[in-house]
Scaffold this motif. Structure first.
Motif, PDB file in Angstrom:
ATOM      1  N   ASP A  20       0.840  -1.120  -0.065  1.00 54.60           N
ATOM      2  CA  ASP A  20       0.085  -0.143   0.146  1.00 54.60           C
ATOM      3  C   ASP A  20       0.896   1.394  -0.073  1.00 54.60           C
ATOM      4  O   ASP A  20       0.428   2.157  -0.524  1.00 54.60           O
ATOM      5  CB  ASP A  20      -0.820  -0.144   1.248  1.00 54.60           C
ATOM      6  CG  ASP A  20      -2.152  -1.033   1.032  1.00 54.60           C
ATOM      7  OD1 ASP A  20      -2.319  -1.425   0.140  1.00 54.60           O
ATOM      8  OD2 ASP A  20      -2.601  -1.306   2.201  1.00 54.60           O
ATOM      9  N   CYS A  21       1.981   1.268   0.710  1.00 51.10           N
ATOM     10  CA  CYS A  21       2.955   2.488   0.787  1.00 51.10           C
ATOM     11  C   CYS A  21       3.408   2.323  -0.450  1.00 51.10           C
ATOM     12  O   CYS A  21       3.490   3.657  -1.149  1.00 51.10           O
ATOM     13  CB  CYS A  21       3.981   2.198   1.944  1.00 51.10           C
ATOM     14  SG  CYS A  21       3.498   2.194   3.628  1.00 51.10           S
ATOM     15  N   GLU A  23       2.103   1.954  -3.201  1.00 46.87           N
ATOM     16  CA  GLU A  23       1.388   2.471  -4.231  1.00 46.87           C
ATOM     17  C   GLU A  23       1.037   3.880  -4.174  1.00 46.87           C
ATOM     18  O   GLU A  23       1.011   4.774  -5.025  1.00 46.87           O
ATOM     19  CB  GLU A  23      -0.191   1.738  -4.108  1.00 46.87           C
ATOM     20  CG  GLU A  23      -0.981   2.054  -4.975  1.00 46.87           C
ATOM     21  CD  GLU A  23      -2.293   1.346  -5.007  1.00 46.87           C
ATOM     22  OE1 GLU A  23      -3.669   1.883  -5.482  1.00 46.87           O
ATOM     23  OE2 GLU A  23      -2.373   0.167  -4.036  1.00 46.87           O
ATOM     24  N   THR A  24       1.068   4.506  -2.854  1.00 45.13           N
ATOM     25  CA  THR A  24       0.945   5.793  -2.484  1.00 45.13           C
ATOM     26  C   THR A  24       2.093   6.556  -3.215  1.00 45.13           C
ATOM     27  O   THR A  24       2.170   7.612  -3.674  1.00 45.13           O
ATOM     28  CB  THR A  24       1.032   6.007  -0.858  1.00 45.13           C
ATOM     29  OG1 THR A  24      -0.289   5.212  -0.339  1.00 45.13           O
ATOM     30  CG2 THR A  24       0.859   7.519  -0.564  1.00 45.13           C
ATOM     31  N   ASP A  27       2.115   6.923  -6.960  1.00 46.80           N
ATOM     32  CA  ASP A  27       1.277   7.725  -7.355  1.00 46.80           C
ATOM     33  C   ASP A  27       1.762   9.225  -7.365  1.00 46.80           C
ATOM     34  O   ASP A  27       1.295  10.035  -8.006  1.00 46.80           O
ATOM     35  CB  ASP A  27      -0.051   7.701  -6.448  1.00 46.80           C
ATOM     36  CG  ASP A  27      -0.825   6.397  -6.845  1.00 46.80           C
ATOM     37  OD1 ASP A  27      -0.588   5.852  -7.813  1.00 46.80           O
ATOM     38  OD2 ASP A  27      -1.716   6.272  -6.027  1.00 46.80           O
ATOM     39  N   THR A  28       2.805   9.423  -6.622  1.00 41.28           N
ATOM     40  CA  THR A  28       3.309  10.695  -6.471  1.00 41.28           C
ATOM     41  C   THR A  28       4.628  10.850  -7.297  1.00 41.28           C
ATOM     42  O   THR A  28       5.264  11.946  -7.102  1.00 41.28           O
ATOM     43  CB  THR A  28       3.792  11.209  -5.156  1.00 41.28           C
ATOM     44  OG1 THR A  28       4.942  10.294  -4.563  1.00 41.28           O
ATOM     45  CG2 THR A  28       2.619  11.003  -4.112  1.00 41.28           C
ATOM     46  N   SER A 285      10.470   7.269   1.444  1.00 44.37           N
ATOM     47  CA  SER A 285       9.617   8.138   1.931  1.00 44.37           C
ATOM     48  C   SER A 285      10.546   9.135   2.368  1.00 44.37           C
ATOM     49  O   SER A 285      10.254  10.320   2.162  1.00 44.37           O
ATOM     50  CB  SER A 285       8.705   7.526   2.825  1.00 44.37           C
ATOM     51  OG  SER A 285       7.930   8.393   3.643  1.00 44.37           O
ATOM     52  N   VAL A 292       4.242   8.437   4.338  1.00 44.26           N
ATOM     53  CA  VAL A 292       3.219   7.308   4.004  1.00 44.26           C
ATOM     54  C   VAL A 292       3.184   6.615   5.433  1.00 44.26           C
ATOM     55  O   VAL A 292       3.859   6.557   6.425  1.00 44.26           O
ATOM     56  CB  VAL A 292       3.955   6.073   3.216  1.00 44.26           C
ATOM     57  CG1 VAL A 292       4.084   6.388   1.868  1.00 44.26           C
ATOM     58  CG2 VAL A 292       5.453   5.573   3.957  1.00 44.26           C
TER      59      VAL A 292
END
Length: 295
Positions: A20-21, A23-24, A27-28, A285, A292
């Motif tokens: 999930d992280c 994917e986040t 997306d950026t 990150s 995230v």
């Protein structure tokens, strides 16, 4: 009833959170990348690297692998690490052990940029862990910490014994168990091959972490009723002409007394790999400035 701590299940939860992280971040415009470097023709090392690369693929991390000829000068390995340090697409760098004879292990660890040292072995990262301000927690001790949390084992105020004093597991594990900042707050004893009357220490422990590298070293008479036992060891032994994988704990007899125990395989091993992915995402990150929610 002894609880068997399922490392596969806990690792899968962490991997799902890491995915999930990823994917986040993606997306950026940030694609987390982990580079593995191998300078060896050891089949086991090749297998470990392949597994780590497969793990990356499954959670969406960009896996980069570099082979260095094991007969090459050591400088070729150091230069490879330096190039990866300078690569903006690489957020984590891992040089697979063991190292060939011409390589200075300490120099390799110092060469990896601290912010990309997802194994957390660089002296700067070791220092930050000891000082209570870790950039990354070492993968195996962090994985053990998460396994204990998964079965609601409270370490605060407990007696913990770590059997083994390696830089990879024993030393950082002990630090995290007794450290207030790491949430341990246990009274922690580190034992090793020179410890006199080892069983006297392990029998008084509420938590035993076995990381001595000796097959079935911790036996049933060395632990107390209701203790929690974490087995870090992975050893191959020959029995009746067959090869068998065992830990540092004599599982059957220790499990009769323990409240909770990790199996081998399926205990600590999957967690080490999961926390490597965790640290890679944490590095991406931090480098990108994109927050995230780490699992």
């Amino acid at each position: 009833m002894t609880e068997v701590i399922d490392g596969n299940a806990v690792a899968e939860e962490i991997r799902a959170g890491v995915s999930d992280c990823v994917e986040t971040l993606t997306d950026t415009g940030v694609k987390p990348g982990l580079a593995t470097v191998l300078m060896s023709d050891d089949p086991a090392s090749e297998t470990y690297v392949s597994m780590k690369q497969r793990d990356c693929e499954e959670v969406g991390i960009e896996g980069i692998h570099v082979d260095v000829d094991n007969d090459a000068p050591a400088e070729e390995l150091y230069d490879t690490v330096e190039r990866l340090n300078d690569d903006d697409d690489v957020h984590g760098v891992l040089v697979q052990k063991p190292f060939v004879d011409q390589v200075d292990e300490r120099r390799v660890l110092r060469t990896i940029a601290p912010e990309k040292d997802v194994d957390a072995f660089h002296p700067a990262n070791v220092g930050r862990l000891v000082a209570g301000d870790p950039r990354f927690k070492p993968c195996t001790p962090h994985g053990i910490q998460r396994l204990l949390e998964s079965v609601d084992v409270e370490t605060e105020g407990k007696e913990a014994v770590v059997v083994g004093r390696s830089d990879i597991v024993g030393k950082p594990m002990a630090n995290m168990l007794f450290s207030k900042s790491a949430g341990g707050n246990a009274t922690t004893t580190v034992c090793h091959s020179r410890t006199e009357d080892l069983a006297a220490h392990t029998r008084r422990a509420d938590i035993v972490v076995a990381a001595a590298g000796r097959p079935e070293f911790i036996t049933g008479d060395m632990v107390s009723e209701g203790c929690v036992v974490v087995d870090v060891g992975i050893n191959r032994v020959e029995r009746d002409g067959d090869s068998e994988l065992v830990g540092d704990v004599a599982y059957d007899e220790v499990a009769e007394k323990a409240a909770a125990i990790t199996p081998v395989p399926g205990g600590v091993g999957p967690m080490t790999r999961a926390m490597l992915l965790y640290n890679t995402v944490k590095a991406a990150s931090a480098e990108s400035g994109v927050d995230v929610e780490l699992p």
